[in-house]
Design a protein around this motif. Sequence first.
Motif, short mmCIF file in Angstrom:
data_model
loop_
_atom_site.label_atom_id
_atom_site.label_comp_id
_atom_site.label_asym_id
_atom_site.label_seq_id
_atom_site.Cartn_x
_atom_site.Cartn_y
_atom_site.Cartn_z
N TYR A 67 -24.10 28.02 -21.19
CA TYR A 67 -24.98 29.07 -20.67
C TYR A 67 -24.23 29.85 -19.61
O TYR A 67 -23.41 29.30 -18.88
N ASN A 68 -24.50 31.12 -19.53
CA ASN A 68 -23.86 31.99 -18.52
C ASN A 68 -22.34 31.89 -18.57
O ASN A 68 -21.68 31.80 -17.54
N ALA A 81 -24.02 23.04 -21.85
CA ALA A 81 -25.19 22.27 -22.28
C ALA A 81 -24.81 21.38 -23.46
O ALA A 81 -25.29 20.25 -23.58
N PRO A 106 -31.25 11.54 -23.75
CA PRO A 106 -32.01 11.66 -22.51
C PRO A 106 -32.27 13.12 -22.15
O PRO A 106 -31.65 14.03 -22.72
N SER A 107 -33.15 13.32 -21.22
CA SER A 107 -33.45 14.66 -20.73
C SER A 107 -32.17 15.31 -20.22
O SER A 107 -31.38 14.68 -19.53
N GLY A 108 -31.94 16.55 -20.61
CA GLY A 108 -30.75 17.27 -20.18
C GLY A 108 -29.55 17.09 -21.10
O GLY A 108 -28.48 17.65 -20.86
N ALA A 109 -29.71 16.30 -22.17
CA ALA A 109 -28.59 16.04 -23.09
C ALA A 109 -28.26 17.24 -23.97
O ALA A 109 -27.25 17.25 -24.66
N GLY A 110 -29.14 18.22 -24.00
CA GLY A 110 -28.88 19.42 -24.78
C GLY A 110 -29.67 19.49 -26.09
O GLY A 110 -29.34 20.29 -26.98
N LYS A 111 -30.71 18.70 -26.21
CA LYS A 111 -31.48 18.65 -27.47
C LYS A 111 -32.15 19.99 -27.78
O LYS A 111 -32.05 20.50 -28.89
N THR A 164 -31.40 22.86 -26.51
CA THR A 164 -30.34 23.86 -26.71
C THR A 164 -29.82 23.80 -28.15
O THR A 164 -29.63 24.83 -28.79
N ARG A 185 -32.33 25.36 -30.41
CA ARG A 185 -32.34 26.81 -30.22
C ARG A 185 -31.15 27.46 -30.91
O ARG A 185 -31.26 28.55 -31.46
N SER A 223 -25.19 17.12 -18.54
CA SER A 223 -24.89 18.46 -19.02
C SER A 223 -23.76 18.48 -20.03
O SER A 223 -23.33 19.52 -20.47
P1 ADP Z 1 -32.78 18.51 -23.34
O1 ADP Z 1 -33.62 19.29 -24.31
O2 ADP Z 1 -32.01 17.41 -23.98
O3 ADP Z 1 -33.56 18.04 -22.16
P2 ADP Z 1 -31.66 21.10 -22.69
O4 ADP Z 1 -31.05 21.64 -23.93
O5 ADP Z 1 -32.99 21.63 -22.28
O6 ADP Z 1 -31.67 19.52 -22.77
O7 ADP Z 1 -30.66 21.36 -21.47
C1 ADP Z 1 -29.29 20.96 -21.48
C2 ADP Z 1 -28.63 21.45 -20.19
O8 ADP Z 1 -28.51 22.87 -20.21
C3 ADP Z 1 -29.41 21.12 -18.96
O9 ADP Z 1 -28.50 20.79 -17.94
C4 ADP Z 1 -30.16 22.42 -18.62
O10 ADP Z 1 -30.43 22.55 -17.26
C5 ADP Z 1 -29.21 23.47 -19.12
N1 ADP Z 1 -29.92 24.68 -19.60
C6 ADP Z 1 -30.86 24.72 -20.55
N2 ADP Z 1 -31.27 25.96 -20.78
C7 ADP Z 1 -30.54 26.75 -19.95
C8 ADP Z 1 -30.46 28.16 -19.72
N3 ADP Z 1 -31.22 29.01 -20.41
N4 ADP Z 1 -29.59 28.58 -18.80
C9 ADP Z 1 -28.82 27.73 -18.12
N5 ADP Z 1 -28.81 26.40 -18.30
C10 ADP Z 1 -29.67 25.91 -19.21
#
Ligand code: ADP
Length: 229
Positions: A13-14, A23, A42-47, A49, A52, A216
């Motif tokens: 991202y960014n 991610a 786990p939460s934050g693993a990129g699921k 993302t 999407r 991350s």
């Molecule tokens: P999960 O679904 O497994 O909880 P995410 O895919 O939501 O994981 O997020 C993976 C990582 O990417 C996290 O650290 C989250 O903070 C980051 N992240 C998710 N969406 C964005 C975004 N739009 N911009 C920046 N960082 C993001």
Amino acid sequence: SEVLTVEHLRKIYNEGKPQAKTAIDDVSFTVSKGEFVCIVGPSGAGKTTLLRCISGLAKASSGTLAFEGTPLTAVPDQLGLVFQDYGRSLYPWFTNAKNVGLPLAARGMPKAQRAERVSEVLAKVGLGHVEKQYPWELSGGMQQRVAIARALSYKPDLLLMDEPFASVDAQTRFDLEDLILTVRRELGITVVLVTHDIDEAIYLSDRIVVLSGSPSRVREVVDVPLGRE
Ligand code: ADP
Ligand code: ADP
């Protein structure tokens, strides 16, 4: 045959900015026709993302995504999507039948044919009796059934679900899990479902893709063959 191919997928991202955030680092797996694959981590693993990127809602930074052998460039027409947030995914000012028929209308299906298909698919999820009601008249579990019916309305080749049962109570969750298994069996549909709940993944899937690593940064993907019918 392969419905979905994910090869060395990376999502930052960014990208190129100081706040750049990896991610997904390097994820590869394939999903064959008719398979039910759960993605856990786990939460934050990129699921989210990952889903999407697969659904075209986010652009991968590098790697390859292919749907039925064709590189993904836009949101595939034959993709059904169900998110956790069913409450916000249904339009409150439309009846349940109209909500379910929206993707069919968008695909130009004539009204009479649409009505028939909507009735058929709502009956399939056990909601034939609420066609003329509105989403807000239904419980959370029933609303999620409407969202599932909508995703099934155009007979998707791949059903993508992101934590679809996370917002409902335990009994409703069990009912919805069984509904998905029944629908999957009857329609022979290919399903990819994201969950943080390993028990749910074991109950539902043929194969589990485990996203692991520090929050991350995804380091590996493990396929767990369950050898179940
Ligand atoms: P999960 O679904 O497994 O909880 P995410 O895919 O939501 O994981 O997020 C993976 C990582 O990417 C996290 O650290 C989250 O903070 C980051 N992240 C998710 N969406 C964005 C975004 N739009 N911009 C920046 N960082 C993001
Ligand atoms: P990108 O354009 O980099 O793919 P998105 O369009 O998905 O990112 O997200 C737009 C912005 O929203 C991001 O730049 C980020 O600052 C912010 N954002 C959204 N979700 C998150 C999250 N979970 N963690 C951190 N930032 C987020």
